[in-house]
Design an enzyme around this catalytic site. Structure first.
Site, PDB file in Angstrom:
ATOM      1  CE  LYS A  96      61.888  22.922  28.834  1.00 42.35           C
ATOM      2  NZ  LYS A  96      61.261  23.099  30.152  1.00 42.35           N
ATOM      3  NE  ARG A 101      59.498  28.025  41.580  1.00 40.87           N
ATOM      4  CZ  ARG A 101      59.517  27.846  40.250  1.00 40.87           C
ATOM      5  NH1 ARG A 101      59.651  28.866  39.433  1.00 40.87           N
ATOM      6  NH2 ARG A 101      59.387  26.633  39.737  1.00 40.87           N
ATOM      7  NE  ARG A 161      65.642  29.754  28.553  1.00 41.10           N
ATOM      8  CZ  ARG A 161      65.749  30.605  29.567  1.00 41.10           C
ATOM      9  NH1 ARG A 161      66.783  31.406  29.648  1.00 41.10           N
ATOM     10  NH2 ARG A 161      64.817  30.669  30.502  1.00 41.10           N
ATOM     11  CG  ASP A 181      65.251  26.836  30.952  1.00 40.19           C
ATOM     12  OD1 ASP A 181      64.518  26.091  30.266  1.00 40.19           O
ATOM     13  OD2 ASP A 181      64.844  27.416  31.976  1.00 40.19           O
ATOM     14  NE  ARG A 222      56.276  25.625  26.527  1.00 36.88           N
ATOM     15  CZ  ARG A 222      57.026  26.268  27.419  1.00 36.88           C
ATOM     16  NH1 ARG A 222      57.028  27.588  27.445  1.00 36.88           N
ATOM     17  NH2 ARG A 222      57.761  25.595  28.260  1.00 36.88           N
TER      18      ARG A 222
HETATM   19  C1  S3P Z   1      60.796  26.548  35.150  1.00 36.22           C
HETATM   20  C2  S3P Z   1      60.933  25.206  34.933  1.00 36.22           C
HETATM   21  C3  S3P Z   1      61.434  24.624  33.674  1.00 36.22           C
HETATM   22  C4  S3P Z   1      62.151  25.663  32.828  1.00 36.22           C
HETATM   23  C5  S3P Z   1      61.400  26.959  32.741  1.00 36.22           C
HETATM   24  C6  S3P Z   1      61.205  27.545  34.132  1.00 36.22           C
HETATM   25  C7  S3P Z   1      60.256  27.009  36.438  1.00 36.22           C
HETATM   26  O1  S3P Z   1      60.331  24.147  32.936  1.00 36.22           O
HETATM   27  O2  S3P Z   1      62.377  25.154  31.530  1.00 36.22           O
HETATM   28  O3  S3P Z   1      62.116  27.889  31.952  1.00 36.22           O
HETATM   29  O4  S3P Z   1      60.359  28.215  36.746  1.00 36.22           O
HETATM   30  O5  S3P Z   1      59.725  26.171  37.176  1.00 36.22           O
HETATM   31  P1  S3P Z   1      59.741  22.671  33.210  1.00 36.22           P
HETATM   32  O6  S3P Z   1      59.222  22.640  34.582  1.00 36.22           O
HETATM   33  O7  S3P Z   1      58.647  22.484  32.198  1.00 36.22           O
HETATM   34  O8  S3P Z   1      60.895  21.750  32.961  1.00 36.22           O
END
Ligand code: S3P
Length: 439
Positions: free
Chosen positions: A346, A36, A393, A319, A129
């Site tokens: 995932k 981000r 993971r 996670d 995915r």
């Molecule tokens: C993340 C959101 C999660 C997480 C991923 C990172 C993020 O995924 O599992 O490792 O940085 O917004 P989802 O938004 O699909 O739940």
């Protein structure tokens, strides 16, 4: 067996029980916040500087992608990156997001909001995915994209309008994509999240001067949607810290300290769960930097008991379910993780990987609908070989199991650990873990 001498190793690896894990660790930067910081920096006016950025394979995919959009992203020196925000341009070639779902999904929203086109591709895991969950709300805002439900996906330059979207699955990536797309319109943009999930995007948008409102479970963008460059210090990643800290909770005689970890409540479901299981984990020195709470964590070995984790808590520990399932294997009694169906989509089908891997090491586990059920044992036989399906993971979770099992636990591939936690093997070895390369 020969001991591992260098990190960033690739290939098979076995973890063996070598006694207590002890010491202070420096956990790398948070992956979600690192992505981000780069993307919002690229959308802002002026310069953004970032310290503590996670330099892992996934985050470096975002760096490379932003450069393809014409953004000047630089590693100024050790621990300082800079991003010069500007209008994005349509890349001349497809962007390869590798294994990184966050890169793909957040960039879809950001690129759509910037009115640029792009083709996104990924590795075989990412290409399997689901992407409809992002493309559908963006299409309702006016995005013209090809009809596929998975990568590769092509977005064409489009003028966006507003949306009022209710998240069908609690996904921070989908929520973030909509908010980032919303920066490109002055129409009303609303996202309702029935279960709250990580809120780093809205915190960082507000830190950069964008008006983001929350009313109950609904987020909306206000009239002020311009971002100004800023300085961001990324906290350490709680999702990475969970591996050595939970290892300390299950390996007798262990005690591990980790400073500066994000304790944003949308990320600490795993700590809450471990504490409910009876774990000795404490948080001290709480402070807030860039709107994000952080603290120092200490974890010590102690007896654990099985618990039932409610579905509402899963988004705040989504996670960490694999490593929590390892803790559950070492706890007295049964642990039930409710509402974990999202784990099927995932980096691998994590429900399937955990059940297969635990059983291969003598631990009873099964899936019932969207629940994962693990039967704890007072001793873990181990001796299993884990097919990670290229999931970082899963690899780290079973290497932790090897530190507590009677016989070594072998994983088929450790290279993917670089996507999130490049120093994992060295850091664990420094605490006393023992890894061997099977001949
Ligand atoms: C993340 C959101 C999660 C997480 C991923 C990172 C993020 O995924 O599992 O490792 O940085 O917004 P989802 O938004 O699909 O739940």
């Amino acid at each position: 067996m020969t001991p591992v001498g260098s990190y960033r190793a690739a290939g098979r690896l076995a973890a063996r029980n070598a006694g207590p894990l002890q010491g202070d660790i420096s956990v790398p930067g948070d992956k979600s916040i690192s992505h981000r910081a780069l993307i919002l920096g690229a959308l802002a006016e002026g310069r953004t500087t970032v310290s503590g950025l996670l330099e892992s394979a996934d985050v470096l995919r975002t760096v490379a992608a932003l450069r393809q959009f014409g953004i000047d992203v630089r590693r100024e020196c050790a621990d300082r990156w800079s991003i010069e925000g500007r209008a994005w341009r349509t890349p001349s070639q497809a962007i390869d997001c590798g294994n990184s779902g966050t890169t793909a999904r957040l960039l879809m929203g950001a690129a759509a909001g910037q009115g640029v086109g792009v083709t996104l591709v990924g590795d075989s895991s990412l290409q399997s995915r689901p992407m409809r969950r992002v493309l559908d709300p963006l299409s309702s805002m006016g995005l013209d994209a090809d009809g596929s439900s998975s990568l590769p996906v092509t977005l064409r330059p489009s003028q966006l309008g507003g949306t009022a979207h209710r998240l069908a699955t609690p996904s921070a990536q989908v929520k973030s994509a909509i908010l980032l797309a919303g920066l490109g319109t002055s129409d009303r943009v609303e996202v309702e999240e029935p279960m709250s999930c990580r809120d780093h995007t809205e915190i960082m948008l507000a830190e950069m001067g964008c008006e983001v409102r929350r009313e109950g479970s609904t987020l909306s963008l206000g009239d002020r949607r311009r971002l100004s460059g800023t300085s961001i210090d990324v906290p350490a990643d709680p999702s990475s810290a969970a591996f050595p800290l939970i290892a300390a909770c299950v390996v007798p005689g262990s005690k591990v300290r980790a400073a500066g970890i994000s304790v944003n409540p949308t990320r600490t479901g795993w700590i809450e769960t471990m504490v409910e299981m009876g774990a000795r984990i404490s948080i001290t020195n709480r402070r807030t930097v860039n709107g994000e709470p952080r603290g120092d964590l200490i974890a010590e070995h102690g007896p654990l008991r099985g618990v039932t984790v409610p579905a509402e808590r899963i988004p705040s520990m989504v996670d960490e379910v694999p490593i929590l399932a390892i803790a559950a294997a070492c706890a007295a009694g049964r642990t039930i993780f409710e509402g974990v169906g999202e784990l099927r989509v995932k980096e691998s089908n994590r429900l399937d990987r955990m059940v297969t891997g635990l059983r291969a090491n003598g631990v009873d586990a099964h899936v019932d609908g969207d629940c994962l059920i693990v039967e704890g044992r007072d001793r873990i036989p181990g001796g299993g070989r884990i097919d990670t399906h290229g999931d970082h993971r899963i690899a780290m979770s079973f290497l932790v199991l090897g530190a507590v099992a009677e016989a070594p636990v072998e994983v088929d591939e450790v290279e993917m650990i670089e996507t999130s936690f490049p120093d994992f093997l060295d850091l664990m070895a420094a605490l006393g873990a023992r890894f061997d390369r099977p001949r």
